[in-house]
Scaffold this motif. Structure first.
Motif, PDB file in Angstrom:
ATOM      1  N   VAL A 216       0.852  -1.198   0.000  1.00 31.51           N
ATOM      2  CA  VAL A 216       0.000   0.000   0.000  1.00 31.51           C
ATOM      3  C   VAL A 216       0.885   1.244   0.000  1.00 31.51           C
ATOM      4  CG1 VAL A 216      -1.646   1.337   1.379  1.00 31.51           C
ATOM      5  CG2 VAL A 216      -1.999  -1.114   1.040  1.00 31.51           C
ATOM      6  N   ALA A 217       1.929   1.237   0.813  1.00 24.55           N
ATOM      7  CA  ALA A 217       2.855   2.369   0.838  1.00 24.55           C
ATOM      8  C   ALA A 217       3.559   2.515  -0.510  1.00 24.55           C
ATOM      9  CB  ALA A 217       3.876   2.190   1.956  1.00 24.55           C
TER      10      ALA A 217
ATOM     11  N   ALA B  89       2.402   1.752  -3.359  1.00 23.86           N
ATOM     12  CA  ALA B  89       1.430   2.273  -4.337  1.00 23.86           C
ATOM     13  C   ALA B  89       1.372   3.801  -4.293  1.00 23.86           C
ATOM     14  CB  ALA B  89       0.054   1.675  -4.086  1.00 23.86           C
ATOM     15  N   ARG B  90       1.602   4.361  -3.138  1.00 22.14           N
ATOM     16  CA  ARG B  90       1.597   5.829  -3.024  1.00 22.14           C
ATOM     17  C   ARG B  90       2.688   6.466  -3.882  1.00 22.14           C
ATOM     18  NH1 ARG B  90       1.334   5.031   3.021  1.00 22.14           N
ATOM     19  NH2 ARG B  90      -0.864   4.650   3.363  1.00 22.14           N
ATOM     20  N   TRP B  91       3.747   5.718  -4.143  1.00 24.08           N
ATOM     21  CA  TRP B  91       4.881   6.222  -4.920  1.00 24.08           C
ATOM     22  C   TRP B  91       4.910   5.624  -6.326  1.00 24.08           C
ATOM     23  CZ3 TRP B  91       6.985  10.277  -2.790  1.00 24.08           C
ATOM     24  CH2 TRP B  91       6.854  10.426  -1.409  1.00 24.08           C
ATOM     25  N   ARG B  92       3.809   5.033  -6.745  1.00 24.27           N
ATOM     26  CA  ARG B  92       3.666   4.401  -8.064  1.00 24.27           C
ATOM     27  C   ARG B  92       4.541   3.164  -8.224  1.00 24.27           C
ATOM     28  NH1 ARG B  92       4.354   8.885 -12.495  1.00 24.27           N
ATOM     29  NH2 ARG B  92       4.448   6.999 -13.725  1.00 24.27           N
TER      30      ARG B  92
ATOM     31  N   PRO C 121      -2.348   0.050  -6.968  1.00 21.20           N
ATOM     32  CA  PRO C 121      -3.296  -0.103  -5.855  1.00 21.20           C
ATOM     33  C   PRO C 121      -4.472  -1.015  -6.191  1.00 21.20           C
ATOM     34  CG  PRO C 121      -3.272   2.173  -6.642  1.00 21.20           C
ATOM     35  CD  PRO C 121      -2.213   1.433  -7.385  1.00 21.20           C
TER      36      PRO C 121
END
Length: 80
Positions: free
Chosen positions: A22-23, A25-28, A32
């Motif tokens: 999940v973390a 995914a925040r940075w591509r 997600p």
């Protein structure tokens, strides 16, 4: 992201790894939607299914990265 609700009884290690994705995914570095989809298919605590699902997701991500050829696609594939 609904990873926590998708896994009713995740082991501590599985939950830790899902939180890391999940973390990412925040940075591509992870997709997600894919993380949610795989998490929804994981029964709580079954390590064999865990490995099977993430291996399949990683293989598909690598194949997509080879077709796309972008650094971002390879980074996402390496996350699984």
């Amino acid at each position: 992201m609904t990873v926590r609700s998708a896994m009713p009884a995740a082991s501590g290690r599985c939950e830790h790894e899902l939180r890391a994705l999940v973390a990412a995914a925040r940075w591509r570095a992870a997709d997600p939607g894919l993380v949610d989809a795989v998490a929804a298919r994981l029964p709580g605590g079954d390590g064999g299914v865990w490995v099977q699902e993430w291996t399949a997701a990683g293989g598909a991500a690598w194949a997509a990265a080879r077709r796309e050829g972008s650094a971002w696609a390879y980074l996402r594939a390496a996350s699984y």
